[in-house]
Design an enzyme around this catalytic site. Structure first.
Site, PDB file in Angstrom:
ATOM      1  N   GLY A  46      -3.116  -0.386   8.709  1.00 63.68           N
ATOM      2  CA  GLY A  46      -2.139  -1.252   8.065  1.00 63.68           C
ATOM      3  C   GLY A  46      -2.866  -2.352   7.311  1.00 63.68           C
ATOM      4  O   GLY A  46      -4.010  -2.682   7.632  1.00 63.68           O
ATOM      5  N   GLN A  51      -3.867 -10.498   3.390  1.00 68.03           N
ATOM      6  CA  GLN A  51      -5.230 -10.090   3.751  1.00 68.03           C
ATOM      7  C   GLN A  51      -6.092  -9.781   2.532  1.00 68.03           C
ATOM      8  O   GLN A  51      -7.308  -9.659   2.648  1.00 68.03           O
ATOM      9  CB  GLN A  51      -5.204  -8.856   4.670  1.00 68.03           C
ATOM     10  N   CYS A 109      -7.995  -6.335  13.987  1.00 72.64           N
ATOM     11  CA  CYS A 109      -7.474  -6.750  12.692  1.00 72.64           C
ATOM     12  C   CYS A 109      -8.598  -6.734  11.663  1.00 72.64           C
ATOM     13  O   CYS A 109      -9.701  -7.204  11.937  1.00 72.64           O
ATOM     14  CB  CYS A 109      -6.893  -8.163  12.804  1.00 72.64           C
ATOM     15  N   LEU A 110      -8.296  -6.206  10.482  1.00 71.46           N
ATOM     16  CA  LEU A 110      -9.302  -6.125   9.422  1.00 71.46           C
ATOM     17  C   LEU A 110      -9.796  -7.514   8.994  1.00 71.46           C
ATOM     18  O   LEU A 110     -10.883  -7.645   8.451  1.00 71.46           O
ATOM     19  CB  LEU A 110      -8.739  -5.386   8.204  1.00 71.46           C
ATOM     20  N   HIS A 151       2.575  -6.090  13.962  1.00 70.19           N
ATOM     21  CA  HIS A 151       1.316  -6.749  13.587  1.00 70.19           C
ATOM     22  C   HIS A 151       1.341  -7.142  12.104  1.00 70.19           C
ATOM     23  O   HIS A 151       0.991  -8.276  11.742  1.00 70.19           O
ATOM     24  CB  HIS A 151       0.156  -5.777  13.884  1.00 70.19           C
ATOM     25  N   GLU A 152       1.794  -6.204  11.245  1.00 67.66           N
ATOM     26  CA  GLU A 152       1.790  -6.477   9.798  1.00 67.66           C
ATOM     27  C   GLU A 152       2.853  -7.511   9.421  1.00 67.66           C
ATOM     28  O   GLU A 152       2.613  -8.372   8.565  1.00 67.66           O
ATOM     29  CB  GLU A 152       1.999  -5.191   8.992  1.00 67.66           C
ATOM     30  N   HIS A 155       1.607 -10.856  10.003  1.00 68.36           N
ATOM     31  CA  HIS A 155       0.702 -11.324   8.940  1.00 68.36           C
ATOM     32  C   HIS A 155       1.484 -12.030   7.831  1.00 68.36           C
ATOM     33  O   HIS A 155       1.006 -12.994   7.234  1.00 68.36           O
ATOM     34  CB  HIS A 155      -0.049 -10.145   8.303  1.00 68.36           C
TER      35      HIS A 155
HETATM   36 NI    NI Z   1      -4.290  -7.491  10.939  1.00 67.30          NI
END
Ligand code: NI
Length: 180
Positions: A46, A51, A109-110, A151-152, A155
């Protein structure tokens, strides 16, 4: 398509509430395609627009339930046809219903490479969102997909998994298997 650069903490955009998308033009379509490519390249399951430094309510998700089962399966997994990955584009998403049941799971998380944490999430949710062309859609997801959605969507509100985690740890190897 172009790969976009993923920003990491402490980049302040990750802490801001994203603005609703209002224009469904060609630039938006390019941005969505870039986000899908960037997510696949990372690789992640995701990616939310903040991000990549875009303060808009937009996220892409791609995941196959197969990925989740893999580690528990033995040889017979090879005999079964691969479940196709499901790709979602969420614009201005809103969680409209949640299951009472909550489940614990490990997230990464990225934007926080090398960190993992155990997070409690609703097992199932219903989401109202626009698709990439601005058409309203209602989505029902459960299991790991519901976790990625939560999660997204977090964000887009400046919330990170570490805010919700009951424990957080650093991996010796920064290559986390599933980052979002
Ligand atoms: Ni994330």
């Amino acid at each position: 398509m172009t790969l976009r650069q993923i920003v990491n903490l402490p980049e302040p955009i990750l802490r801001r509430k994203a603005k609703p998308v209002t224009k469904f033009d060609k630039d938006l379509q390019t941005l969505i395609d870039d986000m899908i490519e960037t997510m696949r390249d990372a690789p992640g399951v995701g990616l939310a627009a903040p991000q990549i430094n875009i303060p808009e309510q937009l996220a892409v998700i791609e995941y196959s339930e197969e990925d989740e089962e893999e580690e528990f399966e033995s040889e017979e997994a090879e005999d079964r046809p691969l479940k196709p990955k499901k790709l979602y584009v969420l614009i201005n998403p809103e969680i409209i219903k949640v299951s009472e049941e909550k489940v614990l799971g490990v997230e990464g998380c990225l934007s926080m490479p090398g960190l993992q944490g155990e997070v409690e999430r609703h097992e199932a949710i219903q989401v109202k969102a626009l698709n990439r062309y601005g058409k309203p859609q209602k989505l029902k997801v459960d299991g790991w997909m519901a976790r990625i959605f939560q999660h997204e969507i977090d964000h887009l509100n400046g919330v990170l998994f570490t805010d919700r985690a009951t424990s957080v740890w650093r991996l010796p190897d920064p290559e986390a298997p599933e980052e979002m």
